[in-house]
Enzyme design. Structure first.
Site, PDB file in Angstrom:
ATOM      1  CE  LYS A  92      47.420  29.771  44.107  1.00 62.54           C
ATOM      2  NZ  LYS A  92      45.994  29.964  44.462  1.00 62.54           N
TER       3      LYS A  92
HETATM    4  C1  LIG Z   1      45.214  31.024  44.949  1.00 66.35           C
HETATM    5  C2  LIG Z   1      43.719  30.893  44.949  1.00 66.35           C
HETATM    6  C3  LIG Z   1      42.871  32.027  44.954  1.00 66.35           C
HETATM    7  C4  LIG Z   1      43.381  33.443  45.019  1.00 66.35           C
HETATM    8  O1  LIG Z   1      44.024  33.862  43.844  1.00 66.35           O
HETATM    9  P1  LIG Z   1      45.013  35.117  43.836  1.00 66.35           P
HETATM   10  O2  LIG Z   1      45.595  35.167  42.502  1.00 66.35           O
HETATM   11  O3  LIG Z   1      46.024  34.811  44.922  1.00 66.35           O
HETATM   12  O4  LIG Z   1      44.192  36.323  44.190  1.00 66.35           O
HETATM   13  C5  LIG Z   1      41.488  31.820  44.901  1.00 66.35           C
HETATM   14  N1  LIG Z   1      40.989  30.559  44.882  1.00 66.35           N
HETATM   15  C6  LIG Z   1      41.766  29.460  44.893  1.00 66.35           C
HETATM   16  C7  LIG Z   1      41.140  28.123  44.894  1.00 66.35           C
HETATM   17  C8  LIG Z   1      43.163  29.579  44.926  1.00 66.35           C
HETATM   18  O5  LIG Z   1      43.939  28.458  44.944  1.00 66.35           O
END
Ligand SMILES: *Cc1c(COP(=O)(O)O)cnc(C)c1O
Length: 497
Positions: free
Chosen positions: A114
Site C-alpha cells: 500500500k
Molecule cells: C491490499 C493487499 C493485497 C491486495 O491488493 P489489492 O490491490 O486489494 O488486490 C495483497 N497483499 C497485501 C499485503 C495487501 O496489503
C-alpha cells in the site's frame, strides 16, 4: 504533445473530468469508479526506460495518465514520495528465488505494498487541491482492517492542508497492526478504535461521507472529506509504475530480451494491484498472462472459471487477511473495459450485484479475459509454500506473497508455461510474523508478536524492519475508543481541535 486523458465514471454519463479532479473526488457521485477515456502507449522504448531509476520511470508513466499535472508538479510529488522513507534506493527491488522473480513492494514506511501508492497520494491530492482552487482543508476518512489505515496515516502525517482520521475495529486487528497505528506521529492524525467490527467501521464512514447536512456544516468551517481508498485513481496510477520498472529491470540485467513476454502473478483482494498490471500491459509492457491469485475467499477464481461473480458465500478468515474480501471493488473497472467502455452495461451488472449479490458477464466479455488466469491457494498450501521456498533457497516471504507463489507453482504444473515470471510480493514477512513462524513450524502461542519477530529474525537472518522495531517501545499517542454509534461526534471533536 500526447492527447489529454480524461476520466469518467464506470456507471454513467456524468461527463468527463481531468485527472486532478478525479483524484480529489475519489468516488464518482453515482457510485462508479473513475476510468481513463483511453490508455496511452509508453513514449520511450522499454530499452530506454531500462536506463531510468524508479523516480524517473514513475515520471515517464504517470505523466501519460495524469495529463493535467505539469512536469514540475509531478516531479515534486514523485521526489517527495519515493525518498528515504523507503529502505532501499531501488524502491522496488527484485529477488530471484525458486524459479521466479519476486518484485518486493514492501520496502516503504509500513512494510506493505500500500505504501507504493499511499506515499504519493497525499502529494497528488494537495497538488490537485491547489490546481482546482480548493480552499478547504482536506479531511481523509478511512476505515481499515489493518494495512490501509497505517499506510494512509504514514502518507498524510504532517502534510500541510490535510487531516486524516482512521477508524479500526478495536478487537479486530493484529497486535503489530494496532501498535503501528496507535503510535502514529503527526499533529494532523487521528486514530480511533471502535467497539464493533470492520463492517461497522466502514458503514459508519460511508454514512459520514454521504451526510449532506454534515458536509455543508463542515464546508462552512473550511473542511471537506476525501478518500484514500483503492477506488481512488490516484492510487491506481502509481501502481502501474512498478510493472513497467520491473520489466525494464529484467531487460537491463539480461534476464529477458527486448520484446520477450513475461507473466505476472498478483495476490489479489480488491483487484487494484492486478488491474494496474493490466493497464501496464495495455500501455505496451509485454505481459502475456495476468495470474490472479486468491486465498480461500476465491470469488475471483470462480469468476474467471465461470464468468459469474457471486459474493453469496461464507466469508473466511485466513492468514492473508488483506485478501479476505468478497467484493473486489476494482473489478468494476475491468468489467467496464471488457464491456467495450460501456457504462450502461457496467451499471446494470453492478445493480445486480447490489440487489442479488451476483452477476454474469456475456460470452463476448469473457473472450476479452483470455489473458487472465485465476488460481487460489488453501491455508495449508500457503503455509507449505513459505516453508518449501525457505528451506530450499533461504528466501522468506509473507503469507500474501505465498498465496501467489503457490498459485504460480500450480499454474506451471498445469500449463507447462515456462515464461519468465514476476510475482508481486506485497508484504514483509515481519508484518504477519505469527503466521509465518507457524508455517516454518516454529510458532509459539506463549510468545507475543514482537518476541516472535526476534525469533523470525534469528531463524531467517533477516533484520527486523525499522517499521516493527521502532514501534515496539514508541509512545502510544492515540487512545480514543468509541462505540460504533459515536463515530460522527468523534470526527467533530477532532476537527474542533
Ligand atoms: C491490499 C493487499 C493485497 C491486495 O491488493 P489489492 O490491490 O486489494 O488486490 C495483497 N497483499 C497485501 C499485503 C495487501 O496489503
Amino acid at each position: 504533445m500526447a492527447k489529454e486523458v480524461l476520466y469518467s465514471s464506470t456507471r454513467g454519463a456524468l461527463g468527463q473530468i481531468k485527472a486532478s479532479e478525479a483524484i480529489l473526488r475519489g468516488l464518482a457521485p453515482d457510485g462508479g469508479l473513475y476510468v481513463p477515456d483511453h490508455i496511452p502507449h509508453l513514449e520511450k522504448t522499454l530499452r530506454e526506460i531500462a536506463q531510468l531509476d524508479y523516480r524517473e520511470t514513475a515520471y515517464e508513466v504517470m505523466k501519460l495518465l495524469l495529463t493535467d499535472y505539469t512536469e514540475e508538479e509531478l516531479k515534486y510529488c514523485i521526489s517527495h514520495a519515493y525518498d528515504s522513507k523507503f529502505d532501499t534506493e531501488e524502491i522496488a527491488p527484485i529477488s530471484e528465488a525458486d524459479g521466479a522473480f519476486y518484485l518486493e513492494l514492501y520496502h516503504g514506511a509500513t512494510i506493505a505494498f500500500k505504501d507504493m501508492a499511499l506515499s504519493i497520494l497525499p502529494y497528488l491530492m494537495t497538488t490537485a487541491a491547489k490546481k482546482n482552487n480548493v480552499k478547504n482543508e482536506i479531511v481523509i476518512l478511512t476505515a481499515t482492517s489493518g494495512d490501509t489505515g497505517k499506510a494512509a496515516l504514514a502518507g498524510f502525517a504532517d502534510v500541510p492542508g490535510t487531516r486524516i482520521i482512521v477508524f479500526y475495529p478495536k478487537h479486530g486487528v493484529s497486535p503489530i497492526q494496532e501498535q503501528q497505528m496507535v503510535t502514529q506521529k503527526g499533529d494532523n492524525t487521528c486514530v480511533i478504535g471502535i467497539e464493533g467490527n470492520f463492517d461497522d467501521a466502514q458503514t459508519g464512514v460511508k454514512k459520514i461521507f454521504t451526510d449532506k447536512e454534515l458536509s455543508a456544516e463542515l464546508d462552512a468551517k473550511g473542511f471537506q472529506f476525501s478518500s484514500a481508498n483503492s477506488i481512488n485513481i490516484g492510487r491506481l496510477v502509481p501502481q502501474i509504475v512498478y510493472y513497467v520498472y520491473s520489466y525494464a529491470k529484467l531487460l537491463k540485467e539480461g534476464r529477458i530480451a527486448e520484446g520477450d513476454s513475461i507473466n505476472v502473478v498478483v495476490p489479489t483482494g480488491n483487484f487494484g494491484n492486478i488491474l494496474a498490471a493490466y493497464y501496464a500491459k495495455n500501455m505496451g509492457v509485454p505481459i502475456a498472462k495476468l495470474i490472479c491469485a486468491s486465498n480461500s475467499n476465491k470469488v475471483l477464481f470462480d469468476f474467471f472459471q465461470t464468468g459469474e461473480y457471486d459474493r453469496n458465500r461464507e466469508f473466511v478468515l485466513t492468514s492473508s487477511p488483506s485478501m479476505d474480501i468478497l467484493i473486489s471493488s476494482n473489478l468494476e473497472r475491468l468489467i467496464y473495459h471488457i464491456a467495450g467502455d460501456n457504462a450502461e452495461k457496467d451499471a446494470s451488472l453492478m445493480a445486480q450485484l447490489t440487489q442479488t449479490g451476483k452477476y454474469e458477464i456475456t460470452p463476448a466479455m469473457r473472450e476479452k479475459l483470455v489473458d487472465f488466469f485465476g488460481g487460489f491457494a488453501t491455508e495449508e498450501e500457503t503455509a507449505a509454500t513459505i516453508k518449501k521456498v525457505f528451506d530450499k533457497t533461504g528466501y522468506l516471504m509473507d503469507t500474501h506473497t505465498a498465496v501467489a507463489s503457490s498459485v504460480y507453482s500450480k499454474y506451471v504444473e498445469q500449463t507447462g508455461d515456462k515464461t519468465v515470471t514476476v510475482i508481486a510480493s506485497t508484504a514483509s514477512p515481519f508484518k504477519f510474523t505469527r503466521s509465518v513462524m507457524n508455517a516454518l513450524g516454529k510458532g509459539d502461542e506463549s510468545k507475543d508478536d514482537f518476541a516472535l519477530a526476534d525469533e523470525l529474525s534469528a531463524v531467517s537472518g533477516v533484520e527486523i524492519p525499522e517499521a516493527v522495531s521502532s514501534i515496539r517501545t514508541a509512545e502510544i499517542r492515540h487512545k480514543t475508543v468509541v462505540d460504533k454509534t459515536q463515530m460522527q461526534s468523534a470526527v467533530m471533536d477532532f476537527l474542533a481541535k
